[in-house]
Structures are given as C-alpha cells and as structure tokens.
Design a protein around this motif. Structure first.
Motif, PDB file in Angstrom:
ATOM      1  N   GLY A 187      -7.522  -0.831   4.936  1.00  0.00           N
ATOM      2  CA  GLY A 187      -7.779   0.529   4.932  1.00  0.00           C
ATOM      3  C   GLY A 187      -9.213   0.976   5.444  1.00  0.00           C
ATOM      4  O   GLY A 187     -10.236   0.137   5.207  1.00  0.00           O
TER       5      GLY A 187
ATOM      6  N   GLU B 257      -8.856   6.046   7.579  1.00  0.00           N
ATOM      7  CA  GLU B 257      -7.222   5.909   7.193  1.00  0.00           C
ATOM      8  C   GLU B 257      -7.264   4.943   6.095  1.00  0.00           C
ATOM      9  O   GLU B 257      -7.193   3.806   6.187  1.00  0.00           O
ATOM     10  N   ARG B 258      -7.363   5.671   4.803  1.00  0.00           N
ATOM     11  CA  ARG B 258      -7.241   5.177   3.506  1.00  0.00           C
ATOM     12  C   ARG B 258      -5.743   4.684   3.394  1.00  0.00           C
ATOM     13  O   ARG B 258      -4.897   5.361   3.810  1.00  0.00           O
ATOM     14  N   ARG B 259      -5.545   3.730   2.378  1.00  0.00           N
ATOM     15  CA  ARG B 259      -4.247   3.134   2.187  1.00  0.00           C
ATOM     16  C   ARG B 259      -4.011   2.863   0.649  1.00  0.00           C
ATOM     17  O   ARG B 259      -5.006   2.543   0.041  1.00  0.00           O
TER      18      ARG B 259
ATOM     19  N   GLU C 239       3.125  -2.908   6.722  1.00  0.00           N
ATOM     20  CA  GLU C 239       2.676  -1.463   6.695  1.00  0.00           C
ATOM     21  C   GLU C 239       3.685  -0.563   5.515  1.00  0.00           C
ATOM     22  O   GLU C 239       3.138   0.642   5.435  1.00  0.00           O
TER      23      GLU C 239
ATOM     24  N   LYS D   2      -0.498   4.019   4.703  1.00  0.00           N
ATOM     25  CA  LYS D   2      -1.690   4.878   5.071  1.00  0.00           C
ATOM     26  C   LYS D   2      -1.147   6.014   4.053  1.00  0.00           C
ATOM     27  O   LYS D   2       0.108   6.366   3.984  1.00  0.00           O
TER      28      LYS D   2
ATOM     29  N   ASP E 156     -11.314  11.457  -0.385  1.00  0.00           N
ATOM     30  CA  ASP E 156     -11.188  11.586   1.220  1.00  0.00           C
ATOM     31  C   ASP E 156     -10.967  12.998   1.909  1.00  0.00           C
ATOM     32  O   ASP E 156     -10.230  13.776   1.656  1.00  0.00           O
TER      33      ASP E 156
END
Length: 378
Positions: free
Chosen positions: A87, A91-93, A266, A271, A313
């Motif tokens: 991340g 683009e935080r995950r 993924e 994301k 975020d």
C-alpha cells in the motif's frame, strides 16, 4: 482385517489425497470442554456463531448415535505471500487474514473428508460417518487435541510440531472403533507473548478467549462496530493474525503444499477505495471463493471505511461523503460519517452537517455527532 490395519490403510490413503496430518480419537464425551463452555457462556464470552447446544458440542453420540471414534485431519496453509502488493499513501490497502487466503477451506477439507468417508464405505458398506469442518457442532480444536494433531496453545489455536498453528482442521465421526492416538504435550510453557500482544485483550488468559472482543469476530459482525474497537481494527478487513504471528512456535513456518490455498495478492490485500463501490455481483465474482466472503460485502465495506479512517486518507473524502449521503444501509452511512470526522477537514465537516439535516435514522445521526466531535478535537 483388524482395526489397527484399517487405521494404517486410512493413514496411507490420507497422504495420497493430500491430507497433511491425521489423528484418531475416541468418541467419549468432551467433559473438560463441556465445563469450559458452560463457564464461557456464563461470562458472555461466546461469539454467537457457535452451532448447537453445549451437549451437542461435547457429546459425539448426539450427532451420530453409533459413534465409536473420530478422525481428525489438518491441512497446512501458507503464512507468507509471494509478490505481496504494498500500500502507498495514494493507494491504501486492507488485508484478509491468512486463514482466508486461497479457496474457501471449508470446501477443501470437506472434499478430503468425503474421500476418506468413501474409502471406508468401500471397505465396509455398514460404515457410518458424519463430517464437520468448522461450522459443525464439535470443536475442531478439541477433537484435534485429543487426536494428537497438536496441542491447544494459549492463543486458542492448535499448534502442530510441523506447521505451527497455520493449519485448517476438520473431523469425521464414525462407528468404527479405531485405536486412539496420544495427545501432544503442551509446550507453551511460561510463554504468554500472544496474550500480551492481543490488540483488544480478547485473550483473557492463556487458553481462554472472550470471542466478543476478538478482532477475528468483530470484523465479521454486520452492525456498527463498538467505539472502543474502531481504533484497534487497523486495516484488517477480515480476521486477525496477531496471536499467530507473534507465537514463537510459528517462527519460520511457511508451507506451500496446496495450490488451491495460495492467495491472489490483489484479493487478499485489496485497495480500499475501490471496495467501497463494489456491487453485490462484483463482490461475489471477486471474493466469493474465499472464506472471508461468507458474511457478504457489508462487513468488508464497513471495515474498509474504518481502515481509511485509520490511515486518515484524505483522498477517500469524496467517496465517503457519497456513501454517507446515498448508501441505503444505515451502518455504512453512519460509519462513513464517523470516518469523515476521524479524517478531518472543512469539507468533511460541512458534508456531515449538511447530511445531518436530512438524515432520519437516529443511529446514523448519533454517528454524525461523533464525527463532528472528532473534528473539534483534531
């Protein structure tokens, strides 16, 4: 054929079909577990996901009247991911726990147990079996402990010598009186690292879990998450691995024996912002084969909102405002309002105040007030 010989044939066949460990236990009443469950119930420590009464969960003959023994199996899953995406601030995950990587383990283990069952019935048509994987009445852990698969650790997981606690468990009750195996000696000793590391104090003491405080349970609930846990979730979307990750018995344990258990990077580290916009169909197509999807998209989306709040975020503000205003689910609208307050900023504040003027659900309004209070403190 003697039962000893049949047991050996079953062991050999289990290896052929990809079972990593197998053990045999008596079908006697789980007396110690029964008393423990009564205490858990009296303290309100049960999750509510448990199936059956205490008697059904501890007396195998209630599930199969002819029960003479129980076969326990274990299959090891990976603890590390190859090519794990990272991340970034842009683009935080989120993260699904390791037990939800790959194909839903319920299907994997049930398939193996059904093959074992058929193997026995081919030997003797009078054989009776009853199969369970996680969602049955019996405690997979209690059966595995009695069958010598591993010992029950202070983190409330079965810890095997070969694979640590990174194993899925399942069992099969049968009317065949197989000779039982010996339990594995408990080797946690004085170690209590897992108890100290538990983010919410769910491990009350070694071997005793207050399921209502466990993040693994909390991430599966569908209602508003209690305030005291919102800062503890981090970026977890489903489950929690902390008590396994810190366990010394798991150091260096990472096996890749089953292709169907390998994670899709993924999907298990998705994301966060795109998760907010998934339709039911898109959610099923992407996550439906994972065990972490069993409660549907609502808990995952709520947890994604909390994760965005955790990261503060600001790139998520517009999407959260849209959810607060438009989502038909009160839990999602309210959680989005709270998250906006956590993230902060004038735009978030104005949006919450405006949305509050037309909101009719009292719980959502309460979350909006919490969001505004957070803004005042920021």
């Amino acid at each position: 054929m003697t039962y000893d010989n049949l047991k050996q044939e079953v062991i050999e066949y289990s290896r052929e079909i990809g079972i990593d460990k197998i053990g045999f236990a008596s079908a006697d009443v789980f007396s110690t577990l029964k008393e423990r469950l009564k205490i858990q119930a009296s303290l309100g420590y049960q999750s509510g996901f448990e199936k059956g009464s205490i008697e059904e969960r501890t007396e195998p003959e209630r599930l199969l009247p002819e029960a003479k023994s129980i076969i326990s199996i274990a299959m090891a899953y990976p603890s590390r991911m190859k090519n794990a995406p990272r991340g970034t601030r842009k683009e935080r995950r989120g993260i699904f726990c390791r037990a939800s990587w790959g194909k839903d383990y319920h299907h994997i283990l049930r398939e193996r147990l059904e093959k074992l069952s058929q193997f026995l019935k081919d030997k003797n048509p009078d054989v009776l079996t009853r199969i369970m994987v996680d969602t049955g009445e019996l405690s997979d852990r209690a059966v595995a402990e009695r069958a010598g698969i591993g010992f029950s650790g202070k983190n409330c997981s079965i810890i095997t010598p070969e694979f640590g606690s990174y194993v899925y468990l399942g069992e099969m009750i049968t009317n065949i009186p197989f000779p039982p195996d010996q339990p594995v000696e408990d080797s946690c000793g004085d170690c209590h690292i897992c108890v100290d590391a538990c983010p919410t104090g769910a491990l009350v003491q070694g071997g005793q879990l207050n399921a209502r405080r466990c993040i693994a349970f909390l991430t599966q609930t569908k209602d508003f998450l209690p305030d005291e846990f919102r800062g503890k979730i981090g970026n977890r979307l489903y489950g929690c691995d902390t008590c396994q990750q810190v366990c010394p018995k798991n150091k260096g344990k990472d096996v890749h024996l089953h292709p169907e258990m390998e994670p899709e990077p993924e999907n298990v580290k998705p994301k966060l912002i795109p998760l907010l916009k998934l339709s039911n169909r898109e959610f099923r197509e992407r996550f439906g084969s994972m065990s972490g999807s069993w409660r549907g998209k609502k808990p995952i989306q709520r947890n994604a909102i909390l994760a965005l709040a955790h990261y503060k975020d600001k790139s998520a503000v517009n999407d959260l405002i849209a959810m607060m205003n438009e989502d038909p689910r009160p839990v999602i609208r309210g959680t989005a309002a709270w998250a906006l307050g956590k993230i902060g900023g004038n735009k978030a504040e104005e949006a919450i105040k405006e949305a509050m003027q037309k909101e009719t659900d009292m719980q959502v309004i309460q979350e909006m007030k919490k969001g505004l209070d957070l803004l005042k403190k920021s």
